[in-house]
Write a protein that holds these residues in place. Structure first.
Motif, mmCIF file in Angstrom:
data_model
loop_
_atom_site.group_PDB
_atom_site.id
_atom_site.type_symbol
_atom_site.label_atom_id
_atom_site.label_comp_id
_atom_site.label_asym_id
_atom_site.label_seq_id
_atom_site.Cartn_x
_atom_site.Cartn_y
_atom_site.Cartn_z
ATOM 1 N N GLY A 158 -4.439 19.300 -12.972
ATOM 2 C CA GLY A 158 -3.537 20.030 -12.097
ATOM 3 C C GLY A 158 -3.591 19.694 -10.632
ATOM 4 O O GLY A 158 -3.035 20.434 -9.807
ATOM 5 N N VAL A 159 -4.217 18.589 -10.266
ATOM 6 C CA VAL A 159 -4.255 18.187 -8.859
ATOM 7 C C VAL A 159 -2.992 17.383 -8.548
ATOM 8 O O VAL A 159 -2.638 16.447 -9.276
ATOM 9 N N LEU A 160 -2.327 17.747 -7.459
ATOM 10 C CA LEU A 160 -1.057 17.124 -7.102
ATOM 11 C C LEU A 160 -1.310 15.903 -6.229
ATOM 12 O O LEU A 160 -1.904 15.999 -5.150
ATOM 13 N N VAL A 161 -0.847 14.738 -6.690
ATOM 14 C CA VAL A 161 -1.082 13.495 -5.959
ATOM 15 C C VAL A 161 0.239 12.891 -5.510
ATOM 16 O O VAL A 161 1.270 13.029 -6.172
ATOM 17 N N PRO B 61 -7.225 4.688 -1.282
ATOM 18 C CA PRO B 61 -7.272 5.742 -2.300
ATOM 19 C C PRO B 61 -5.915 6.416 -2.485
ATOM 20 O O PRO B 61 -5.071 6.413 -1.580
ATOM 21 N N VAL B 62 -5.733 6.988 -3.653
ATOM 22 C CA VAL B 62 -4.526 7.770 -3.945
ATOM 23 C C VAL B 62 -4.677 9.125 -3.249
ATOM 24 O O VAL B 62 -5.638 9.850 -3.504
ATOM 25 N N PRO B 63 -3.740 9.495 -2.370
ATOM 26 C CA PRO B 63 -3.904 10.763 -1.652
ATOM 27 C C PRO B 63 -3.379 11.960 -2.438
ATOM 28 O O PRO B 63 -2.452 11.844 -3.248
ATOM 29 N N ARG B 64 -3.978 13.100 -2.190
ATOM 30 C CA ARG B 64 -3.403 14.362 -2.642
ATOM 31 C C ARG B 64 -2.288 14.758 -1.675
ATOM 32 O O ARG B 64 -2.341 14.444 -0.488
ATOM 33 N N LEU B 65 -1.283 15.464 -2.181
ATOM 34 C CA LEU B 65 -0.205 15.893 -1.292
ATOM 35 C C LEU B 65 -0.753 16.764 -0.163
ATOM 36 O O LEU B 65 -0.302 16.667 0.989
ATOM 37 N N THR C 213 0.840 -1.212 0.000
ATOM 38 C CA THR C 213 0.000 0.000 0.000
ATOM 39 C C THR C 213 0.868 1.253 0.000
ATOM 40 O O THR C 213 0.558 2.234 0.674
ATOM 41 N N GLU C 214 1.957 1.211 -0.745
ATOM 42 C CA GLU C 214 2.886 2.341 -0.773
ATOM 43 C C GLU C 214 2.178 3.648 -1.130
ATOM 44 O O GLU C 214 1.229 3.677 -1.899
ATOM 45 N N ASN C 215 2.672 4.731 -0.549
ATOM 46 C CA ASN C 215 2.158 6.076 -0.824
ATOM 47 C C ASN C 215 0.672 6.230 -0.531
ATOM 48 O O ASN C 215 -0.007 7.048 -1.160
ATOM 49 N N SER C 216 0.161 5.472 0.416
ATOM 50 C CA SER C 216 -1.228 5.639 0.840
ATOM 51 C C SER C 216 -1.264 6.292 2.215
ATOM 52 O O SER C 216 -0.304 6.217 2.989
ATOM 53 N N LEU C 217 -2.386 6.910 2.542
ATOM 54 C CA LEU C 217 -2.538 7.485 3.875
ATOM 55 C C LEU C 217 -2.367 6.417 4.947
ATOM 56 O O LEU C 217 -1.800 6.673 6.011
ATOM 57 N N ALA C 218 -2.853 5.198 4.674
ATOM 58 C CA ALA C 218 -2.717 4.112 5.644
ATOM 59 C C ALA C 218 -1.257 3.766 5.901
ATOM 60 O O ALA C 218 -0.849 3.537 7.049
ATOM 61 N N ALA C 219 -0.442 3.719 4.849
ATOM 62 C CA ALA C 219 0.980 3.412 5.014
ATOM 63 C C ALA C 219 1.682 4.502 5.816
ATOM 64 O O ALA C 219 2.464 4.212 6.734
ATOM 65 N N PHE C 220 1.404 5.755 5.485
ATOM 66 C CA PHE C 220 2.036 6.853 6.215
ATOM 67 C C PHE C 220 1.586 6.866 7.677
ATOM 68 O O PHE C 220 2.385 7.108 8.584
ATOM 69 N N ALA C 221 0.306 6.595 7.918
ATOM 70 C CA ALA C 221 -0.201 6.573 9.293
ATOM 71 C C ALA C 221 0.481 5.473 10.097
ATOM 72 O O ALA C 221 0.801 5.658 11.286
ATOM 73 N N TRP D 100 -8.506 14.328 -11.856
ATOM 74 C CA TRP D 100 -8.480 13.937 -10.454
ATOM 75 C C TRP D 100 -9.671 13.037 -10.123
ATOM 76 O O TRP D 100 -9.533 12.079 -9.359
ATOM 77 N N HIS D 101 -10.813 13.307 -10.708
ATOM 78 C CA HIS D 101 -11.976 12.458 -10.450
ATOM 79 C C HIS D 101 -11.677 11.008 -10.820
ATOM 80 O O HIS D 101 -12.019 10.082 -10.066
ATOM 81 N N GLU D 102 -10.999 10.803 -11.959
ATOM 82 C CA GLU D 102 -10.673 9.437 -12.378
ATOM 83 C C GLU D 102 -9.621 8.810 -11.466
ATOM 84 O O GLU D 102 -9.750 7.645 -11.063
ATOM 85 N N VAL D 103 -8.581 9.570 -11.121
ATOM 86 C CA VAL D 103 -7.530 9.038 -10.249
ATOM 87 C C VAL D 103 -8.088 8.724 -8.864
ATOM 88 O O VAL D 103 -7.711 7.732 -8.228
ATOM 89 N N SER D 104 -9.003 9.546 -8.391
ATOM 90 C CA SER D 104 -9.548 9.358 -7.043
ATOM 91 C C SER D 104 -10.329 8.057 -6.906
ATOM 92 O O SER D 104 -10.563 7.584 -5.786
ATOM 93 N N ARG D 105 -10.728 7.466 -8.017
ATOM 94 C CA ARG D 105 -11.474 6.209 -7.965
ATOM 95 C C ARG D 105 -10.555 4.992 -7.904
ATOM 96 O O ARG D 105 -11.017 3.872 -7.637
ATOM 97 N N ALA D 106 -9.253 5.194 -8.150
ATOM 98 C CA ALA D 106 -8.290 4.090 -8.079
ATOM 99 C C ALA D 106 -8.023 3.719 -6.624
ATOM 100 O O ALA D 106 -8.115 4.560 -5.724
ATOM 101 N N ARG D 107 -7.692 2.451 -6.397
ATOM 102 C CA ARG D 107 -7.391 1.975 -5.059
ATOM 103 C C ARG D 107 -6.029 1.275 -5.045
ATOM 104 O O ARG D 107 -5.808 0.289 -5.751
ATOM 105 N N ILE D 108 -5.122 1.796 -4.222
ATOM 106 C CA ILE D 108 -3.788 1.212 -4.066
ATOM 107 C C ILE D 108 -3.927 -0.126 -3.341
ATOM 108 O O ILE D 108 -4.570 -0.209 -2.290
ATOM 109 N N GLY D 109 -3.357 -1.164 -3.921
ATOM 110 C CA GLY D 109 -3.496 -2.493 -3.329
ATOM 111 C C GLY D 109 -4.932 -2.965 -3.290
ATOM 112 O O GLY D 109 -5.271 -3.881 -2.531
ATOM 113 N N GLY D 110 -5.793 -2.334 -4.076
ATOM 114 C CA GLY D 110 -7.207 -2.703 -4.130
ATOM 115 C C GLY D 110 -8.057 -2.108 -3.030
ATOM 116 O O GLY D 110 -9.284 -2.286 -3.028
#
Length: 268
Positions: free
Chosen positions: A57-60, A95-99, A29-37, A82-92
């Motif tokens: 132009g949304v920074l992810v 969500p992909v976080p914004r910076l 789950t690299e680069n996810s809020l869960a991994a950072f938490a 961003w709407h399309e990227v926001s629907r992706a799930r890291i490791g299933g």
């Protein structure tokens, strides 16, 4: 020569610095809020991540050019909204976080950010400005051009690492003593370069040794080594005198620093 004192508030922390690379990449789950938490719960206060900009132009916080490798969707981040990227799930699952979310979620953490594309440069500087996070962000890149643009926009209030050309000059100087590296690095140091972030070896050639550390420290630069995942290598590099280690193996690095009595991340 011992490690230099901090040239920027980003580095104002007991050494060695422990960086959670992409939050810790061993759980898928690299680069996810869960991994950072998870890394923050372990006590990490230095988080490494990457940034791309979406089509609008949304920074992810995301490493790859495309979603394909680590998420359940496909396509280049730069070609998607961003709407399309926001629907992706890291490791299933994640969500992909914004910076901006990372900066808000972990206000005590310091973020080392690899800017992966030229389209991400302006949104990155603007995001740091809105968050007033100049003191807790360091920007790196494999592109001299992207780093130069970041420095031009932000100035010395934003910490940066040396780019590839500076690293090469420093390495050659450390080996020969003959390259006028200070003439090259002087303006870069004045504009905010505070560290060197390198692998221990590159293409079979040693980068980090005592001579390299001496050359960097003599110029007020800390040396952070990536990406070190096995504990014997961590111990060897710490014995050598590196100032920081980036790892996917966040529990392993924490254990090594605890056993050495130098776990610095929380001060607890």
């Amino acid at each position: 020569m011992s490690a230099p004192g901090p040239r920027h508030p980003f580095l104002d922390h007991p050494l060695p610095l422990a960086f959670a690379h992409r939050g810790g990449g061993t759980a898928g789950t690299e680069n996810s809020l869960a991994a950072f938490a998870d890394a923050v719960r372990l006590g990490y206060r230095y988080l490494e991540t990457d940034v791309h900009a979406t089509r609008d132009g949304v920074l992810v916080a995301f490493h790859d050019l495309t979603l394909d490798r680590v998420t359940d969707r496909q396509g280049a981040v730069a070609d998607l909204s961003w709407h399309e990227v926001s629907r992706a799930r890291i490791g299933g699952t994640e969500p992909v976080p914004r910076l901006e979310e990372l900066l808000d979620a972990f206000p005590e953490a310091r973020l080392n950010i690899d800017v992966k594309a030229v389209a991400a440069v302006v949104p990155l500087v603007e995001t740091v400005r809105r968050a007033n996070a100049w003191h807790r962000v360091c920007v790196s890149s494999f592109s001299e051009q992207r780093l130069a643009r970041v420095r031009a926009l932000a100035g010395p209030r934003l910490a940066t690492s040396l780019g590839p050309r500076g690293v090469l000059a420093l390495r050659v100087r450390s080996l020969t003593g003959r390259v006028p590296v200070d003439r090259l690095l002087g303006p870069v140091l004045r504009r905010g370069a505070v560290c060197v972030q390198v692998p221990e070896r590159s293409s079979g050639v040693t980068v980090v040794d005592r001579a390299f550390l001496r050359a960097a420290h003599a110029r007020g630069l800390q040396v952070h080594v990536w990406t070190v995942n096995d504990e014997p290598s961590m111990r060897r590099l710490l014995d050598l005198g590196v100032d920081g280690i980036m790892t996917d193996n966040v529990r392993g690095l924490r254990a090594v620093l605890v056993e050495r009595g130098s776990w610095p991340a929380t001060g607890r």
